[in-house]
Scaffold this motif. Structure first.
Motif, PDB file in Angstrom:
ATOM      1  N   VAL A 205       0.820  -1.212   0.000  1.00 46.04           N
ATOM      2  CA  VAL A 205       0.000   0.000   0.000  1.00 46.04           C
ATOM      3  C   VAL A 205       0.856   1.267   0.000  1.00 46.04           C
ATOM      4  N   PRO A 206       1.809   1.441   0.928  1.00 44.17           N
ATOM      5  CA  PRO A 206       2.606   2.678   0.909  1.00 44.17           C
ATOM      6  C   PRO A 206       3.604   2.739  -0.241  1.00 44.17           C
ATOM      7  N   ALA A 207       4.184   1.599  -0.620  1.00 45.21           N
ATOM      8  CA  ALA A 207       5.203   1.613  -1.675  1.00 45.21           C
ATOM      9  C   ALA A 207       4.614   1.980  -3.022  1.00 45.21           C
ATOM     10  N   LEU A 208       3.385   1.553  -3.292  1.00 48.70           N
ATOM     11  CA  LEU A 208       2.770   1.890  -4.568  1.00 48.70           C
ATOM     12  C   LEU A 208       2.469   3.386  -4.654  1.00 48.70           C
ATOM     13  N   TYR A 209       2.256   4.027  -3.504  1.00 43.87           N
ATOM     14  CA  TYR A 209       2.111   5.493  -3.497  1.00 43.87           C
ATOM     15  C   TYR A 209       3.441   6.142  -3.880  1.00 43.87           C
ATOM     16  N   VAL A 210       4.530   5.636  -3.313  1.00 39.48           N
ATOM     17  CA  VAL A 210       5.859   6.175  -3.629  1.00 39.48           C
ATOM     18  C   VAL A 210       6.185   5.967  -5.101  1.00 39.48           C
ATOM     19  N   LEU A 211       5.822   4.797  -5.629  1.00 39.57           N
ATOM     20  CA  LEU A 211       6.109   4.482  -7.033  1.00 39.57           C
ATOM     21  C   LEU A 211       5.131   5.127  -8.002  1.00 39.57           C
ATOM     22  N   GLY A 212       4.052   5.719  -7.474  1.00 44.36           N
ATOM     23  CA  GLY A 212       3.056   6.323  -8.347  1.00 44.36           C
ATOM     24  C   GLY A 212       2.187   5.299  -9.051  1.00 44.36           C
ATOM     25  N   ARG A 213       1.987   4.154  -8.405  1.00 46.42           N
ATOM     26  CA  ARG A 213       1.190   3.076  -8.978  1.00 46.42           C
ATOM     27  C   ARG A 213      -0.159   2.972  -8.270  1.00 46.42           C
ATOM     28  N   PRO A 214      -1.237   2.637  -8.986  1.00 43.65           N
ATOM     29  CA  PRO A 214      -2.532   2.444  -8.327  1.00 43.65           C
ATOM     30  C   PRO A 214      -2.577   1.097  -7.618  1.00 43.65           C
ATOM     31  N   TYR A 215      -3.286   1.054  -6.508  1.00 40.15           N
ATOM     32  CA  TYR A 215      -3.450  -0.211  -5.798  1.00 40.15           C
ATOM     33  C   TYR A 215      -4.555  -1.015  -6.476  1.00 40.15           C
ATOM     34  N   PRO A 216      -4.410  -2.336  -6.593  1.00 41.92           N
ATOM     35  CA  PRO A 216      -5.396  -3.140  -7.331  1.00 41.92           C
ATOM     36  C   PRO A 216      -6.822  -3.023  -6.816  1.00 41.92           C
ATOM     37  N   LEU A 217      -6.983  -2.721  -5.514  1.00 42.39           N
ATOM     38  CA  LEU A 217      -8.329  -2.651  -4.942  1.00 42.39           C
ATOM     39  C   LEU A 217      -8.903  -1.240  -4.977  1.00 42.39           C
ATOM     40  N   ASP A 218      -8.217  -0.328  -5.612  1.00 45.35           N
ATOM     41  CA  ASP A 218      -8.702   1.040  -5.776  1.00 45.35           C
ATOM     42  C   ASP A 218      -9.014   1.692  -4.427  1.00 45.35           C
ATOM     43  N   LEU A 219      -8.056   1.633  -3.521  1.00 45.81           N
ATOM     44  CA  LEU A 219      -8.209   2.251  -2.207  1.00 45.81           C
ATOM     45  C   LEU A 219      -7.947   3.750  -2.299  1.00 45.81           C
ATOM     46  N   PRO A 220      -8.489   4.549  -1.384  1.00 47.95           N
ATOM     47  CA  PRO A 220      -8.204   5.989  -1.388  1.00 47.95           C
ATOM     48  C   PRO A 220      -6.736   6.267  -1.105  1.00 47.95           C
ATOM     49  N   THR A 221      -6.226   7.397  -1.552  1.00 54.59           N
ATOM     50  CA  THR A 221      -4.802   7.723  -1.439  1.00 54.59           C
ATOM     51  C   THR A 221      -4.326   7.787   0.003  1.00 54.59           C
ATOM     52  N   TRP A 222      -5.196   8.283   0.901  1.00 52.27           N
ATOM     53  CA  TRP A 222      -4.772   8.473   2.284  1.00 52.27           C
ATOM     54  C   TRP A 222      -4.411   7.155   2.986  1.00 52.27           C
ATOM     55  N   VAL A 223      -4.869   6.026   2.451  1.00 50.51           N
ATOM     56  CA  VAL A 223      -4.561   4.732   3.062  1.00 50.51           C
ATOM     57  C   VAL A 223      -3.057   4.468   3.053  1.00 50.51           C
ATOM     58  N   ALA A 224      -2.330   5.075   2.114  1.00 50.30           N
ATOM     59  CA  ALA A 224      -0.883   4.879   2.049  1.00 50.30           C
ATOM     60  C   ALA A 224      -0.175   5.374   3.304  1.00 50.30           C
ATOM     61  N   PHE A 225      -0.825   6.268   4.061  1.00 53.41           N
ATOM     62  CA  PHE A 225      -0.220   6.815   5.271  1.00 53.41           C
ATOM     63  C   PHE A 225      -0.719   6.122   6.533  1.00 53.41           C
ATOM     64  N   ALA A 226      -1.473   5.051   6.361  1.00 55.53           N
ATOM     65  CA  ALA A 226      -2.075   4.346   7.492  1.00 55.53           C
ATOM     66  C   ALA A 226      -1.207   3.271   8.137  1.00 55.53           C
ATOM     67  N   PRO A 227      -0.059   2.831   7.559  1.00 56.67           N
ATOM     68  CA  PRO A 227       0.698   1.744   8.179  1.00 56.67           C
ATOM     69  C   PRO A 227       1.011   1.917   9.666  1.00 56.67           C
ATOM     70  N   PRO A 228       1.379   3.121  10.169  1.00 58.54           N
ATOM     71  CA  PRO A 228       1.619   3.213  11.617  1.00 58.54           C
ATOM     72  C   PRO A 228       0.387   2.881  12.447  1.00 58.54           C
ATOM     73  N   LEU A 229      -0.799   3.320  11.990  1.00 53.16           N
ATOM     74  CA  LEU A 229      -2.030   3.013  12.717  1.00 53.16           C
ATOM     75  C   LEU A 229      -2.355   1.526  12.638  1.00 53.16           C
ATOM     76  N   VAL A 230      -2.153   0.946  11.456  1.00 52.88           N
ATOM     77  CA  VAL A 230      -2.393  -0.488  11.288  1.00 52.88           C
ATOM     78  C   VAL A 230      -1.433  -1.285  12.173  1.00 52.88           C
ATOM     79  N   ALA A 231      -0.164  -0.870  12.205  1.00 50.18           N
ATOM     80  CA  ALA A 231       0.823  -1.564  13.030  1.00 50.18           C
ATOM     81  C   ALA A 231       0.461  -1.474  14.506  1.00 50.18           C
ATOM     82  N   ALA A 232       0.013  -0.293  14.951  1.00 52.21           N
ATOM     83  CA  ALA A 232      -0.380  -0.135  16.351  1.00 52.21           C
ATOM     84  C   ALA A 232      -1.561  -1.033  16.684  1.00 52.21           C
TER      85      ALA A 232
END
Length: 254
Positions: A205-232
């Motif tokens: 999810v975050p790497a595809l934002y860095v690479l400028g690639r769309p995620y296969p499930l068409d998630l909103p862009t802000w999800v790329a910044f969610a890994p810290p919350l998901v990890a917590a």
């Protein structure tokens, strides 16, 4: 104690660390062999896949170094030697993680760093401060997600007692899965590692934002910044599972 015993034979440590680096390198060699026959894999170029590979390699390597001994918990539960950890004035989780601490696992981290450095050097990315900060964020958050999976797997072993391979299928198997782009997998699998066991937040999810690639499930862009919350969230759930598993432990009865 384990670090001191390892460094007592430094030549042996150097050889085993190099062997660990070489063994883990075969995963990337397999990718190189694929690209000797094709120009893209799932629509991704070699540097892009190297970026995915490097991020998950470093994140998983850090977790494997710190808490990789968790897969030995099942044997301690079966033979009752976990009792010796319960009477010591230290957290059981910390003792299990430190059990037979293997400094040679630094080789996996070094190999991941080499591949990640190569990818960053050759990728044509419009680097912004936000994208630069996302690289260490992915590594740290990914390490916590894998750590939560290790701990949850350890908690499961209190019940199953012989589930090391089941745990490894989600830890080592999950690491191997994330080395490849999500476009090569069925969408049901991608949904599973996004919404059920959120391994996709380690790098996809975050790497595809860095690479400028769309995620296969068409998630909103802000999800790329969610890994810290998901990890917590994963760490909280894993902690609850660990406490429940530890409370259910009843030794061997002999």
């Amino acid at each position: 104690m384990w670090i001191r015993s390892t460094m007592a034979y430094r030549a042996s440590f150097a050889m085993t660390a190099f062997g660990n680096l070489a063994a883990t390198s075969f995963d990337f060699v397999a990718i190189l062999l694929m690209f000797s026959q094709v120009d893209e894999l799932g629509g991704y170029t070699l540097p892009e896949i190297a970026f995915l590979y490097g991020v998950v390699g470093v994140a998983f390597g850090l977790t494997d170094l710190m808490i990789g001994s968790m897969d030995r918990l099942g044997s301690r539960v079966r033979d009752g030697t976990l009792d010796t950890l319960l009477v010591r004035p230290a957290p059981v989780l910390a003792q299990v993680a430190a059990d037979r601490f293997a400094l040679r696992r630094l080789g996996r981290i070094a190999q991941g760093l080499f591949v990640l450095g190569y990818a960053i050097a050759v990728l044509d990315i419009d680097w912004t401060p936000l994208k630069v900060l996302m690289v260490p964020m992915m590594v740290l958050s990914g390490g916590l997600v894998f750590g939560a999976v290790f701990v949850a797997g350890g908690a499961f072993q209190f019940v199953a007692q012989d589930a090391a391979e089941v745990q490894n299928s989600f830890t080592y198997g999950g690491s191997t899965l994330l080395q490849y782009p999500p476009t090569v997998f069925a969408k049901d699998l991608v949904r599973g590692v996004t919404f059920v066991l959120p391994l996709a937040f380690v790098n996809w999810v975050p790497a595809l934002y860095v690479l400028g690639r769309p995620y296969p499930l068409d998630l909103p862009t802000w999800v790329a910044f969610a890994p810290p919350l998901v990890a917590a969230g994963c760490c909280v759930l894993a902690g609850l599972a660990w406490r429940a598993g530890l409370r259910s432990y009843r030794s061997t009865g002999s």
